[in-house]
Design an enzyme around this catalytic site. Structure first.
Site, mmCIF file in Angstrom:
data_model
loop_
_atom_site.group_PDB
_atom_site.id
_atom_site.type_symbol
_atom_site.label_atom_id
_atom_site.label_comp_id
_atom_site.label_asym_id
_atom_site.label_seq_id
_atom_site.Cartn_x
_atom_site.Cartn_y
_atom_site.Cartn_z
ATOM 1 N N ASP A 82 0.860 -1.188 0.000
ATOM 2 C CA ASP A 82 0.000 0.000 0.000
ATOM 3 C C ASP A 82 0.892 1.232 0.000
ATOM 4 O O ASP A 82 1.569 1.516 0.989
ATOM 5 C CB ASP A 82 -0.911 -0.006 1.229
ATOM 6 N N ARG A 120 -0.162 4.372 -0.538
ATOM 7 C CA ARG A 120 -0.934 5.609 -0.369
ATOM 8 C C ARG A 120 -0.453 6.419 0.826
ATOM 9 O O ARG A 120 0.006 5.879 1.820
ATOM 10 C CB ARG A 120 -2.423 5.282 -0.188
#
EC number: 4.1.99.12
Length: 424
Positions: free
Chosen positions: A335, A337
């Protein structure tokens, strides 16, 4: 609640130290160089301080400059094809054109750095090559590129110094690179403040203004009227937006959904994920509550890997990879983000506290870390189908998401009110 007081306090102390002409130490990420650099304001350098720097580091003295400074001083890139792993933006090296001998001594390099930090200096103030290495900082600082060059420039700006910070990498007596525990011991021995690049990034997301509101309008939707507010990142120009329902000004416990852009799920109705369903349910919930915010983060396709790479990950999933292993196979984090821009938007909206609509613990705790007062979380139903069941179970089992997944045969009975159940 806010959870990184120690890191913020360290950055505040580092800013104070830089303004007072003291060295500070900045450590970058273990996944990057994993090194500590001594950093000093260029305008505060002295022969004594330069000698200390040379005695405890590699001796390669770098100076962070802006692109505009490098241009005005006629400092072109050292090479046209930068093959450095981290794209460190070296210019040609320099010495002062007067007041030095060979340029390599502590006093000579002090003179060179003083000129680099002097706004009155010109291209003729230097000869090329030399023994000080200017590096061009990215305009967005450490938020844009989490390196020592940008960390030095951020610290200079925050401390009100001239935009020239000098730095060099700490080494042990045998000239091996100091790692974190050795850096901390060195800092204690010499009474120096230590921060990490991540601390500095968190500080900037917490106290700097990194977005600009560029437009607002009424937005009628199938769930009623919202207001839409578009924000532009001053770091990279990406335009994010917030959908707002009701009068949220200085309200407490406002329902908030932070939603990462997903073209395939939000627009094309992809059955591989539940993103579109989550967005729909959040809008419906907020409309029914009459109060709330949806922050829509652009540029976060495929958990931050980009649209093209997300489609490549889809192809790998058809070969049997789950969503985690597909990202890893492509060379990306599970991930990638970041939620700093969401925190910036929420702060601009002046929310006192929020109730976060999410199943994602990383998002929950990251927003807390960035200074958002998250009271609790709101759990909405899960939209599950034969197409996305594996995706959801991977999020629960491998990414730790707070998901209470039903047995698939019971889905329509348990979640008959959830839309997008046509994916079989």
């Amino acid at each position: 609640m806010f959870t990184c007081e120690a890191g913020i306090a360290s950055v505040q102390q580092a800013i104070k130290d830089v303004a007072e002409g003291k060295f500070v130490i900045v450590i970058d990420a273990a996944s990057r160089e994993n090194e500590g650099d001594l950093i000093l304001a260029g305008e505060k350098v002295s022969t004594e301080k330069m000698s200390f720097l040379l005695s405890h580091t590699t001796g390669i003295v770098c100076a962070s400059l802006s692109r505009e400074q490098a241009k005005s001083l006629d400092l072109p890139a050292m090479v046209q094809d930068n093959q450095c792993a981290f794209k460190t933006a070296f210019t040609v090296s320099v010495d002062a054109s007067s007041g030095v001998t060979t340029g390599v001594s502590a006093s000579d390099r002090t003179r060179t750095v003083q000129l680099l930090a002097d706004p009155a200096a010109t291209a003729e103030s230097f000869v090329r090559p030399g023994h000080v290495f200017p590096l061009i900082s990215q305009p967005g600082g450490a938020v844009q590129r989490p390196g020592h060059t940008e960390a030095a420039m951020d610290l200079m700006r925050l401390a009100g110094m001239q935009p020239c910070g000098i730095f060099a990498e700490l080494v042990n007596p045998d000239h091996s690179m100091m790692r974190q525990q050795q850096v901390l011991a060195f800092a204690e021995q010499h009474d120096l403040t230590v921060i990490t690049v991540d601390d500095l990034i968190t500080y900037r997301y917490t106290y700097d203004s990194l977005v600009t509101k560029i437009s607002s309008a009424r937005l009628p939707t199938k769930y009623g009227d919202f207001s839409i507010h578009v924000y532009e990142s001053i770091i990279d120009g990406t335009q994010h937006f917030a959908l707002v329902k009701g009068d949220i000004h200085e309200q407490e416990a406002v329902p908030v959904r932070v939603h990462s852009e997903c073209l395939t799920g939000d627009i094309l109705g992809s059955c591989r994920c539940d993103c579109g369903a989550q967005l729909d349910m959040a809008m419906r919930y907020i409309a029914e509550e009459g109060l709330g915010v949806i922050v829509y983060l652009r540029g976060q396709e495929g958990r931050g890997i980009g649209f093209g790479h997300k489609i490549r990950a889809y192809a790998l999933q058809d070969l049997g990879y789950d969503t985690v292993d597909a990202n890893l196979q492509l060379g990306f984090p599970i991930d990638a983000r970041e939620y700093g821009m969401a925190a910036q938007v929420l702060k601009d909206l002046q929310l006192t506290s929020v109730r976060l609509i999410t199943h994602n613990p990383r998002k929950f705790f990251e927003l807390q870390r960035l200074g958002i007062h998250v009271l609790d979380r709101i759990i909405l139903p899960v939209s599950i189908s034969t197409e996305n069941e594996g995706y959801l179970r991977t999020k629960k089992e491998r990414m730790g998401h707070w998901l209470d997944l039903p047995v698939l045969d019971d889905v329509e009975e348990e979640y008959e009110t959830v839309e997008r159940m046509s994916c079989r």
